[in-house]
Scaffold this motif. Structure first.
Motif, mmCIF file in Angstrom:
data_model
loop_
_atom_site.group_PDB
_atom_site.id
_atom_site.type_symbol
_atom_site.label_atom_id
_atom_site.label_comp_id
_atom_site.label_asym_id
_atom_site.label_seq_id
_atom_site.Cartn_x
_atom_site.Cartn_y
_atom_site.Cartn_z
ATOM 1 N N PRO A 28 45.249 55.462 2.640
ATOM 2 C CA PRO A 28 46.142 54.475 3.251
ATOM 3 C C PRO A 28 46.878 53.671 2.178
ATOM 4 O O PRO A 28 46.263 53.197 1.222
ATOM 5 C CB PRO A 28 45.186 53.568 4.035
ATOM 6 N N MET A 29 48.186 53.531 2.351
ATOM 7 C CA MET A 29 49.002 52.784 1.383
ATOM 8 C C MET A 29 50.037 51.958 2.140
ATOM 9 O O MET A 29 50.942 52.502 2.760
ATOM 10 C CB MET A 29 49.708 53.745 0.418
ATOM 11 N N CYS A 30 49.900 50.641 2.071
ATOM 12 C CA CYS A 30 50.835 49.763 2.777
ATOM 13 C C CYS A 30 52.242 49.921 2.218
ATOM 14 O O CYS A 30 52.437 50.008 1.004
ATOM 15 C CB CYS A 30 50.384 48.314 2.662
ATOM 16 N N GLN A 31 53.217 49.933 3.112
ATOM 17 C CA GLN A 31 54.620 50.100 2.725
ATOM 18 C C GLN A 31 55.440 48.827 2.901
ATOM 19 O O GLN A 31 56.542 48.734 2.370
ATOM 20 C CB GLN A 31 55.245 51.238 3.553
ATOM 21 N N TYR A 32 54.948 47.866 3.649
ATOM 22 C CA TYR A 32 55.639 46.587 3.834
ATOM 23 C C TYR A 32 57.098 46.816 4.233
ATOM 24 O O TYR A 32 58.008 46.197 3.701
ATOM 25 C CB TYR A 32 55.559 45.751 2.551
ATOM 26 N N SER A 33 57.300 47.711 5.196
ATOM 27 C CA SER A 33 58.659 48.151 5.521
ATOM 28 C C SER A 33 58.998 48.068 7.001
ATOM 29 O O SER A 33 59.978 48.658 7.440
ATOM 30 C CB SER A 33 58.860 49.590 5.020
ATOM 31 N N CYS A 34 58.197 47.362 7.782
ATOM 32 C CA CYS A 34 58.560 47.123 9.171
ATOM 33 C C CYS A 34 59.548 45.955 9.224
ATOM 34 O O CYS A 34 59.312 44.910 8.626
ATOM 35 C CB CYS A 34 57.330 46.787 9.995
ATOM 36 N N GLY A 35 60.639 46.150 9.921
ATOM 37 C CA GLY A 35 61.677 45.118 9.948
ATOM 38 C C GLY A 35 62.472 45.154 8.654
ATOM 39 O O GLY A 35 62.422 46.151 7.932
ATOM 40 N N PRO A 36 63.245 44.100 8.349
ATOM 41 C CA PRO A 36 63.315 42.863 9.124
ATOM 42 C C PRO A 36 64.182 42.956 10.370
ATOM 43 O O PRO A 36 64.191 42.041 11.186
ATOM 44 C CB PRO A 36 63.910 41.875 8.123
ATOM 45 N N ASP A 37 64.911 44.072 10.525
ATOM 46 C CA ASP A 37 65.823 44.175 11.666
ATOM 47 C C ASP A 37 65.124 44.629 12.942
ATOM 48 O O ASP A 37 65.530 44.251 14.042
ATOM 49 C CB ASP A 37 66.959 45.139 11.324
ATOM 50 N N GLY A 38 64.084 45.449 12.787
ATOM 51 C CA GLY A 38 63.390 45.949 13.956
ATOM 52 C C GLY A 38 62.357 44.956 14.475
ATOM 53 O O GLY A 38 62.151 43.882 13.924
ATOM 54 N N ALA A 39 61.688 45.336 15.566
ATOM 55 C CA ALA A 39 60.655 44.484 16.137
ATOM 56 C C ALA A 39 59.458 44.419 15.190
ATOM 57 O O ALA A 39 59.166 45.388 14.479
ATOM 58 C CB ALA A 39 60.225 45.034 17.499
ATOM 59 N N PRO A 40 58.745 43.301 15.168
ATOM 60 C CA PRO A 40 57.603 43.160 14.253
ATOM 61 C C PRO A 40 56.557 44.253 14.450
ATOM 62 O O PRO A 40 56.216 44.601 15.583
ATOM 63 C CB PRO A 40 57.037 41.786 14.627
ATOM 64 N N GLY A 41 56.081 44.782 13.337
ATOM 65 C CA GLY A 41 54.964 45.716 13.377
ATOM 66 C C GLY A 41 55.295 47.133 13.802
ATOM 67 O O GLY A 41 54.393 47.968 13.915
ATOM 68 N N VAL A 42 56.558 47.439 14.041
ATOM 69 C CA VAL A 42 56.940 48.759 14.548
ATOM 70 C C VAL A 42 57.316 49.680 13.384
ATOM 71 O O VAL A 42 58.265 49.392 12.645
ATOM 72 C CB VAL A 42 58.115 48.664 15.532
ATOM 73 N N PRO A 43 56.591 50.780 13.193
ATOM 74 C CA PRO A 43 56.973 51.725 12.138
ATOM 75 C C PRO A 43 58.322 52.348 12.436
ATOM 76 O O PRO A 43 58.714 52.488 13.598
ATOM 77 C CB PRO A 43 55.845 52.760 12.156
ATOM 78 N N ASN A 44 59.031 52.754 11.387
ATOM 79 C CA ASN A 44 60.408 53.196 11.544
ATOM 80 C C ASN A 44 60.668 54.476 10.755
ATOM 81 O O ASN A 44 59.728 55.195 10.398
ATOM 82 C CB ASN A 44 61.348 52.071 11.122
ATOM 83 N N ASP A 45 61.936 54.751 10.470
ATOM 84 C CA ASP A 45 62.295 55.987 9.769
ATOM 85 C C ASP A 45 61.638 56.078 8.396
ATOM 86 O O ASP A 45 61.337 57.177 7.922
ATOM 87 C CB ASP A 45 63.812 56.082 9.615
ATOM 88 N N TRP A 46 61.478 54.931 7.726
ATOM 89 C CA TRP A 46 60.822 54.977 6.418
ATOM 90 C C TRP A 46 59.413 55.568 6.543
ATOM 91 O O TRP A 46 59.011 56.433 5.753
ATOM 92 C CB TRP A 46 60.747 53.589 5.779
#
Length: 365
Positions: A23-41
């Protein structure tokens, strides 16, 4: 066959080999999307390891409630929107994994280390509420180095967190994950309760080793009870606090044995993170001895991690019985096809994605 590329079965989960993604945190949710939602990254990041030949991928820490996020940009699994976004990622991994790749989610609560700035923000410490942060909680009113003081948790809050872990585990199953890992390491909430350097409670949730371990074991029970019997349950622990008076290896052996009795199928052995004054002297394979002791004395399968960067190092750890599998982290960021390279270097034929077949090495890699 190299030991690293022997298959492993945990309950009904069949892993093609013993080379996995930590497990490796990416700190990449948002800032434009909803909090805590994983995205394309996250899709790209985790998907690259699947096409790179990993047998098992563990996601970054996914918080079980909003207050459990390490930073405002951390992932979560406490609502249906987050679960739907994770399902998109699990589907990709299952469709395109070069080694019939499986994927698991790491469920976590950061406790007193929550609401912090992400590493590449240019700032350090706790995020104020005016900047999107929140008040934190912990076993006691004891702050981590330079962070805001947490509130000591009430019994009601403790039981609420246990329920949150269970609810997140149900969402994990619905989102298509193959396994669940409980994050009990690195100075986050469950480890905070376990460590005598942090937990100064005198009620049933502290005071003795049994009391300090109570939350960790209660979360294990809650998660095990809501996931399918056929699904393996993993637990990440810090084998030592690297500080006098903290968690030591023998205490972790005892905890691992209790966890196995409650249905944990593999212990992911890391170390440290509880306090800032830890004294760590890292080097290649510096944590494999912890994994070996827990594997041998607690009688539970283990995974090892920590500055294992080469195929030969990973092979040695498995072949000599130091661990049942090796979690690769920074080396995977440098080379998302680490497992294809390792198989070639160890003389094992691992299937390549058909789109990459023309690049399959014949003489060198």
């Amino acid at each position: 066959m190299p030991a690293l590329f022997e298959p492993l079965k945990l309950r009904s989960l069949e892993l093609k080999h013993r080379g996995w993604v930590s497990p490796m945190c990416q700190y990449s949710c948002g800032p434009d999307g909803a909090p805590g939602v994983p995205n394309d990254w996250h899709l790209m990041h985790l998907g690259s390891f699947a096409t790179g030949g990993a047998a098992l991928i563990l996601t970054e820490a996914a918080a079980v409630n909003p207050q459990g996020r390490i930073s405002p940009r951390d992932a979560g699994l406490y609502n249906d929107e987050q679960a739907g976004a994770w399902q998109r990622i699990t589907g990709f991994v299952h469709r395109h994994g070069a080694a019939d790749t499986k994927i698991g989610v790491q469920l976590a609560h950061a406790g007193r280390k929550a609401s912090t700035y992400w590493p590449f923000s240019g700032q350090r410490g706790s995020v104020p509420e005016s900047d999107g942060g929140w008040s934190t909680v912990g076993p006691s009113r004891s702050a981590f180095d330079g962070y805001a003081e947490p509130a000591g948790m009430t019994g009601e809050q403790i039981h609420g967190v246990i329920s949150d872990f269970a609810a997140a585990a149900v969402r994990a199953v619905d989102a298509g994950f193959d396994t669940v890992e409980i994050h009990g390491a690195h100075g986050y909430l469950l480890h905070q309760f376990q460590s005598p350097l942090i937990n100064t409670r005198t009620d049933a949730w502290g005071g003795t080793e049994e009391g300090r371990n109570k939350l960790m074991l209660a979360v294990i029970d809650a998660v095990r009870n809501v996931i399918p019997e056929s699904m393996p349950l993993l637990l990440r622990i810090s084998a030592t606090d690297w500080a006098r008076g903290g968690v030591d290896l023998q205490a972790s052996v005892r905890l691992a044995a209790q966890a196995a009795e409650r249905g944990v199928d593999l212990v992911d052995v890391s170390s440290g993170g509880a306090v800032a004054h830890q004294d760590i002297k890292p080097g290649p394979g510096y944590q494999t001895g912890f994994s070996e002791r827990i594997r041998r004395e607690a009688g539970v399968p283990t995974g090892t991690v920590g500055l294992l960067t080469s195929a030969d190092q990973a092979e040695h750890a498995v072949a000599t019985g130091q661990a049942d599998g090796v979690f690769i982290a920074r080396a995977a960021l440098r080379d998302p096809h680490w497992w294809l390279r390792a198989a070639f270097q160890l003389g094992h034929e691992l299937a390549w994605p058909p789109q990459y077949d023309r690049a399959m090495p014949r003489h060198s890699f």
